[in-house]
Design a protein around this motif. Structure first.
Motif, PDB file in Angstrom:
ATOM      1  N   GLU A   1       0.792  -1.130   0.032  1.00 31.24           N
ATOM      2  CA  GLU A   1       0.077   0.005   0.182  1.00 31.24           C
ATOM      3  C   GLU A   1       0.960   1.151   0.121  1.00 31.24           C
ATOM      4  OE1 GLU A   1      -4.004   0.243   0.940  1.00 31.24           O
ATOM      5  OE2 GLU A   1      -3.511  -0.950  -0.677  1.00 31.24           O
TER       6      GLU A   1
ATOM      7  N   LYS B   1      -6.805   1.913  -3.162  1.00 32.14           N
ATOM      8  CA  LYS B   1      -6.090   1.377  -1.962  1.00 32.14           C
ATOM      9  C   LYS B   1      -7.258   1.220  -1.034  1.00 32.14           C
ATOM     10  CE  LYS B   1      -1.704   3.650  -2.782  1.00 32.14           C
ATOM     11  NZ  LYS B   1      -1.094   2.274  -2.839  1.00 32.14           N
TER      12      LYS B   1
ATOM     13  N   CYS C   1      -6.416   1.395   2.614  1.00 28.69           N
ATOM     14  CA  CYS C   1      -5.978   2.066   3.843  1.00 28.69           C
ATOM     15  C   CYS C   1      -6.950   3.256   4.053  1.00 28.69           C
ATOM     16  CB  CYS C   1      -4.752   2.607   3.647  1.00 28.69           C
ATOM     17  SG  CYS C   1      -4.381   3.803   2.334  1.00 28.69           S
TER      18      CYS C   1
ATOM     19  N   THR D   1      -8.749   6.006  -1.963  1.00 30.16           N
ATOM     20  CA  THR D   1      -8.483   5.239  -0.672  1.00 30.16           C
ATOM     21  C   THR D   1      -9.676   4.619   0.089  1.00 30.16           C
ATOM     22  OG1 THR D   1      -8.502   7.465   0.512  1.00 30.16           O
ATOM     23  CG2 THR D   1      -6.402   6.858  -0.278  1.00 30.16           C
TER      24      THR D   1
END
Length: 303
Positions: A177, A187, A189, A215
């Protein structure tokens, strides 16, 4: 009409109700109510109107506030006419960004309080845009925040120092990541922030948008310390000034992600109305701030 009546009215407006204003001024509720009644007799228009269960200031009465503030400043200047050899007194109201108050201003505040213990110091923690609004409305004596657009020539702005920011993560953060240089990514996260409208938060959001990087969820904690703890526990990543995480990086508790295209600076400023009287208390605070910040060299990088 006297200054006590005017001050009582202004305090009620600030506190939002009669009882809290009475407590602030050490009056009984009946005494402060009587003062408002006497002031209404003087100005010949109602100061408050009942809306539901609340007593709210009328639109006309709010026009008194700037005049009352000016009168209070004039009175304080009169008191200070022969104050060269006297101790610094009075009051000082400052609105400041959370991170600056927590990590930059502590030694300045300590020296100020030790030097002028008789000054009534009031600190308000606000984001940059809230501080801006209070300065423009002349609700506070001084604002200390990161530079954002929106001031005109009526506001005196002084740049104090420049700091770098970076994207922080836990040492346990997934290696897969960590790459934020590549475009068009998704991603998992989370991104943690203490204010989605914060200057450095917006810098990172703009970078992600430019790179088309999606994200996970945004987590708003509204506390710098809570953000650091969450990053350390690998709950997400956060864009923060380097001075906030300096100790944690040294200890290996937080690591900075290497992102080639993300290098940003933020500038700390002081701001106040150009026509505001610089009281001895405010002058002392600004002197201490400037002296101490000179000892801390600003950091700049190319954007």
């Amino acid at each position: 009409m006297d200054i006590h009546q005017l001050k009582s009215f202004k305090t009620i407006v600030e506190k939002g109700n009669f009882q809290d204003a009475a407590n602030e001024l050490n009056y009984s509720l009946s005494a402060i109510s009587y003062q408002i009644q006497q002031l209404e007799n003087e100005v010949k228009f109602p100061l408050f109107e009942k809306i539901g269960r609340r007593m709210l200031p009328t639109e006309q009465s709010l026009k008194l506030i700037p005049h009352i503030k000016k009168i209070e400043e004039e009175i304080e200047q009169i008191r200070q006419l022969n104050s060269k050899d006297r101790k610094v007194e009075g009051s000082l109201t400052i609105s400041v960004s959370d991170s600056l108050l927590t990590y930059i201003l502590q030694p300045i505040l300590k020296e100020f309080i030790e030097t002028a213990p008789d000054v009534k110091l009031k600190l308000k923690v606000r984001n940059c845009y809230e501080v801006q609004k209070e300065i423009i409305r002349n609700d506070i004596d001084l604002g200390i925040h990161y530079q954002v657009h929106g001031y005109d020539e009526q506001i005196k702005v002084t740049e104090v120092s420049t700091f770098t920011v970076g994207v922080m993560a836990s040492p346990l953060f997934s290696q897969q990541e960590r790459n934020f240089d590549k475009k068009d990514q998704i991603k998992s996260c989370s991104v943690i922030n203490n204010d989605p409208n914060g200057v450095y938060q917006q810098y990172f959001e703009e970078y992600l948008k430019k790179k088309n990087i999606l994200t996970g969820q945004n987590i708003e904690l509204w506390s710098i310390e809570a953000i650091k703890k969450s990053v350390m526990n690998n709950l997400g990543i956060a864009c923060l000034p380097h001075f906030v995480v300096e100790e944690e990086i040294k200890k290996g508790e937080i690591t900075e992600l290497t992102i080639k295209g993300f290098q940003r600076t933020i500038t700390m400023i002081t701001a106040h109305h150009s026509n505001k009287w610089i009281s001895p208390a405010m002058e002392l605070f600004l002197n201490i701030l400037n002296e101490q910040m000179v000892c801390e060299p600003s950091v700049s990088v190319e954007i």
